[in-house]
Design a protein around this motif. Structure first.
Motif, PDB file in Angstrom:
ATOM      1  N   GLY A   9      28.374  41.243  31.007  1.00 31.97           N
ATOM      2  CA  GLY A   9      26.958  40.535  31.362  1.00 31.97           C
ATOM      3  C   GLY A   9      26.854  40.303  32.692  1.00 31.97           C
ATOM      4  O   GLY A   9      25.829  39.721  33.017  1.00 31.97           O
ATOM      5  N   THR A  10      27.700  40.574  33.665  1.00 34.22           N
ATOM      6  CA  THR A  10      27.657  40.237  35.176  1.00 34.22           C
ATOM      7  C   THR A  10      28.079  41.556  35.846  1.00 34.22           C
ATOM      8  O   THR A  10      28.295  42.722  35.372  1.00 34.22           O
ATOM      9  N   GLY A  11      27.318  41.651  36.967  1.00 40.97           N
ATOM     10  CA  GLY A  11      27.602  42.877  37.774  1.00 40.97           C
ATOM     11  C   GLY A  11      28.753  42.860  38.938  1.00 40.97           C
ATOM     12  O   GLY A  11      29.608  41.879  38.852  1.00 40.97           O
ATOM     13  N   VAL A  12      28.337  43.903  39.636  1.00 40.06           N
ATOM     14  CA  VAL A  12      29.606  43.697  40.802  1.00 40.06           C
ATOM     15  C   VAL A  12      29.170  42.766  41.942  1.00 40.06           C
ATOM     16  O   VAL A  12      28.028  42.766  42.384  1.00 40.06           O
ATOM     17  N   PRO A  13      30.100  41.760  42.086  1.00 38.84           N
ATOM     18  CA  PRO A  13      29.829  40.647  42.946  1.00 38.84           C
ATOM     19  C   PRO A  13      30.060  41.199  44.545  1.00 38.84           C
ATOM     20  O   PRO A  13      30.927  41.860  45.026  1.00 38.84           O
ATOM     21  N   THR A  14      29.200  40.402  45.249  1.00 42.66           N
ATOM     22  CA  THR A  14      29.544  40.493  46.973  1.00 42.66           C
ATOM     23  C   THR A  14      30.622  39.839  46.971  1.00 42.66           C
ATOM     24  O   THR A  14      31.272  38.941  46.201  1.00 42.66           O
ATOM     25  N   LEU A  15      31.289  40.268  48.218  1.00 46.37           N
ATOM     26  CA  LEU A  15      32.534  39.627  48.578  1.00 46.37           C
ATOM     27  C   LEU A  15      32.132  38.024  48.822  1.00 46.37           C
ATOM     28  O   LEU A  15      32.962  37.202  48.447  1.00 46.37           O
ATOM     29  N   ASP A  16      30.963  37.700  49.328  1.00 45.81           N
ATOM     30  CA  ASP A  16      30.639  36.162  49.575  1.00 45.81           C
ATOM     31  C   ASP A  16      30.698  35.799  48.005  1.00 45.81           C
ATOM     32  O   ASP A  16      31.058  34.376  48.205  1.00 45.81           O
ATOM     33  N   GLU A  17      29.965  36.150  47.141  1.00 47.79           N
ATOM     34  CA  GLU A  17      30.011  35.382  45.802  1.00 47.79           C
ATOM     35  C   GLU A  17      31.278  35.343  45.310  1.00 47.79           C
ATOM     36  O   GLU A  17      31.786  34.179  44.897  1.00 47.79           O
ATOM     37  N   ALA A  18      32.179  36.350  45.366  1.00 49.67           N
ATOM     38  CA  ALA A  18      33.565  36.185  45.068  1.00 49.67           C
ATOM     39  C   ALA A  18      34.398  35.070  45.543  1.00 49.67           C
ATOM     40  O   ALA A  18      35.150  34.419  45.049  1.00 49.67           O
ATOM     41  N   ARG A  34      55.259  32.980  44.982  1.00 47.03           N
ATOM     42  CA  ARG A  34      53.935  32.873  44.695  1.00 47.03           C
ATOM     43  C   ARG A  34      53.351  33.889  43.628  1.00 47.03           C
ATOM     44  O   ARG A  34      53.855  35.126  43.727  1.00 47.03           O
ATOM     45  N   LEU A  35      52.432  33.776  42.775  1.00 38.13           N
ATOM     46  CA  LEU A  35      51.951  34.493  41.706  1.00 38.13           C
ATOM     47  C   LEU A  35      50.567  34.994  42.316  1.00 38.13           C
ATOM     48  O   LEU A  35      49.889  34.155  42.778  1.00 38.13           O
ATOM     49  N   ILE A  36      50.363  36.295  42.621  1.00 37.23           N
ATOM     50  CA  ILE A  36      48.986  36.665  43.081  1.00 37.23           C
ATOM     51  C   ILE A  36      48.313  37.550  42.124  1.00 37.23           C
ATOM     52  O   ILE A  36      48.832  38.642  41.537  1.00 37.23           O
ATOM     53  N   ALA A  37      47.197  37.210  41.651  1.00 37.93           N
ATOM     54  CA  ALA A  37      46.538  38.094  40.484  1.00 37.93           C
ATOM     55  C   ALA A  37      46.051  39.118  40.895  1.00 37.93           C
ATOM     56  O   ALA A  37      44.990  39.046  41.662  1.00 37.93           O
ATOM     57  N   HIS A  38      46.667  40.222  40.399  1.00 44.31           N
ATOM     58  CA  HIS A  38      45.989  41.772  41.237  1.00 44.31           C
ATOM     59  C   HIS A  38      44.769  41.942  40.152  1.00 44.31           C
ATOM     60  O   HIS A  38      44.474  42.123  39.192  1.00 44.31           O
ATOM     61  N   ARG A  39      43.597  42.031  41.192  1.00 43.66           N
ATOM     62  CA  ARG A  39      42.259  42.309  40.602  1.00 43.66           C
ATOM     63  C   ARG A  39      41.706  40.853  39.742  1.00 43.66           C
ATOM     64  O   ARG A  39      41.217  41.337  38.854  1.00 43.66           O
ATOM     65  N   ALA A  40      42.375  39.893  40.040  1.00 44.71           N
ATOM     66  CA  ALA A  40      42.104  38.588  39.223  1.00 44.71           C
ATOM     67  C   ALA A  40      42.691  38.871  37.751  1.00 44.71           C
ATOM     68  O   ALA A  40      41.947  38.838  36.548  1.00 44.71           O
ATOM     69  N   PHE A  41      44.127  39.411  37.759  1.00 42.55           N
ATOM     70  CA  PHE A  41      44.613  39.680  36.407  1.00 42.55           C
ATOM     71  C   PHE A  41      44.031  40.654  35.592  1.00 42.55           C
ATOM     72  O   PHE A  41      43.460  40.391  34.407  1.00 42.55           O
ATOM     73  N   ALA A  42      44.274  41.902  35.932  1.00 46.26           N
ATOM     74  CA  ALA A  42      43.328  43.147  35.595  1.00 46.26           C
ATOM     75  C   ALA A  42      43.999  43.520  34.163  1.00 46.26           C
ATOM     76  O   ALA A  42      43.036  44.154  33.569  1.00 46.26           O
ATOM     77  N   CYS A  73      44.483  41.484  31.842  1.00 46.51           N
ATOM     78  CA  CYS A  73      44.180  40.390  31.005  1.00 46.51           C
ATOM     79  C   CYS A  73      42.262  40.109  30.960  1.00 46.51           C
ATOM     80  O   CYS A  73      41.791  39.840  29.876  1.00 46.51           O
ATOM     81  N   TYR A  74      41.830  40.543  32.027  1.00 42.94           N
ATOM     82  CA  TYR A  74      40.378  40.054  32.291  1.00 42.94           C
ATOM     83  C   TYR A  74      39.755  41.284  32.971  1.00 42.94           C
ATOM     84  O   TYR A  74      40.394  42.118  33.428  1.00 42.94           O
ATOM     85  N   PRO A  75      38.302  41.396  33.026  1.00 45.10           N
ATOM     86  CA  PRO A  75      37.718  42.566  33.639  1.00 45.10           C
ATOM     87  C   PRO A  75      37.719  42.375  35.221  1.00 45.10           C
ATOM     88  O   PRO A  75      36.984  41.652  35.714  1.00 45.10           O
ATOM     89  N   GLU A  76      38.702  43.379  35.537  1.00 44.69           N
ATOM     90  CA  GLU A  76      38.872  43.340  36.925  1.00 44.69           C
ATOM     91  C   GLU A  76      37.732  43.201  37.897  1.00 44.69           C
ATOM     92  O   GLU A  76      36.857  43.808  37.678  1.00 44.69           O
ATOM     93  N   ASN A  77      38.315  42.300  38.885  1.00 45.33           N
ATOM     94  CA  ASN A  77      37.361  42.181  40.137  1.00 45.33           C
ATOM     95  C   ASN A  77      35.858  41.494  39.713  1.00 45.33           C
ATOM     96  O   ASN A  77      35.074  41.771  40.610  1.00 45.33           O
ATOM     97  N   THR A  78      35.758  40.826  38.728  1.00 49.79           N
ATOM     98  CA  THR A  78      34.638  40.477  38.410  1.00 49.79           C
ATOM     99  C   THR A  78      34.526  38.833  38.562  1.00 49.79           C
ATOM    100  O   THR A  78      35.650  38.280  38.615  1.00 49.79           O
ATOM    101  N   LEU A  79      33.611  38.170  38.493  1.00 52.93           N
ATOM    102  CA  LEU A  79      33.497  36.934  38.558  1.00 52.93           C
ATOM    103  C   LEU A  79      34.080  35.962  37.340  1.00 52.93           C
ATOM    104  O   LEU A  79      34.553  34.787  37.297  1.00 52.93           O
ATOM    105  N   VAL A  80      33.826  36.719  36.109  1.00 47.20           N
ATOM    106  CA  VAL A  80      34.501  36.316  35.031  1.00 47.20           C
ATOM    107  C   VAL A  80      35.963  36.303  34.962  1.00 47.20           C
ATOM    108  O   VAL A  80      36.583  35.271  34.670  1.00 47.20           O
TER     109      VAL A  80
END
Length: 219
Positions: free
Chosen positions: A78-87, A2-10, A12-19
């Protein structure tokens, strides 16, 4: 494997964001996120103790409210730090979630949040005490232990905590029998942090179950 995206592929993308989550989901089997408690009590998805690196803001996460964190411009997305529920809500049910606890005292709340979604969820940490504080018994949430500078000691911690997953650094596996040791005790092995398809291929031949990577290009 399995491929697990570390911080949502940090890388490539802005880590740990909804984006990042939205962009990573099509290529990942699981999304790995860092979890802390903010000043107003909610669990939020952010790696650092402070917000200085990820935004133009300043201050400690544990002193800022979820509203303050939401109003930041994280990595100019243009987005902030998400809550865990939002993520978690942004991740489809057929994509797994790995929650790395960045501090103690949040395990129960992390598992409680995980129990509200249909996704497969692994709660992990480098800190045995952070996992040992878990008092919520939810059979749908499994534990993973991240091996640090003392892999043999950490392996014993993982056994003591009845972890379902072992998360070692890839370098430790190339020269040891850690995969076989883990499988012999019914633990699956997800390896961090993989940067190349070559290393991922070597580890797959050693029998690992998953790679935690900063880019989807490793597969």
């Amino acid at each position: 494997m399995r491929l697990i995206a570390h911080r949502a592929f940090a890388s490539c993308y802005p880590e740990n964001t909804l984006v990042a989550i939205e962009r990573a989901v099509p290529d990942a089997d699981m999304i790995e996120l860092d979890v802390r408690r903010c000043g107003s009590g909610e669990l939020v998805v952010v790696h650092d103790e402070v917000v200085d690196r990820i935004s133009a803001g300043v201050g400690r996460v544990d002193e800022l409210s979820s509203a303050d964190l939401s109003n930041l411009d994280v990595f100019e997305t243009g987005t902030g730090v998400p809550t865990l529920d939002e993520a978690a809500a942004a991740i489809p049910a057929d994509t797994g979630i790995v929650l790395e606890l960045k501090e103690r005292g949040i395990a129960d709340d992390a598992v409680a949040a995980a129990s509200t979604v249909e996704n497969e969820v692994i709660v992990s940490s480098f800190d045995a005490a952070a996992l040992d504080q878990l008092t919520v018994d939810d059979p749908t949430v499994e534990l993973g232990y991240l091996l640090g500078l003392n892999p043999d000691r950490d392996f014993e911690h993982a056994l003591d905590l009845d972890c379902a997953y072992l998360h070692p650094h890839w370098g430790h596996l190339l020269l040891t029998d850690a995969v076989d040791r883990a499988h012999d005790t019914d633990m699956k092995v997800n390896v961090w942090t993989i940067d190349t398809a070559f290393v991922a291929g070597l580890l797959e031949r050693k029998g690992i179950d998953g790679v935690i990577a900063d880019s989807p290009d490793v597969r």
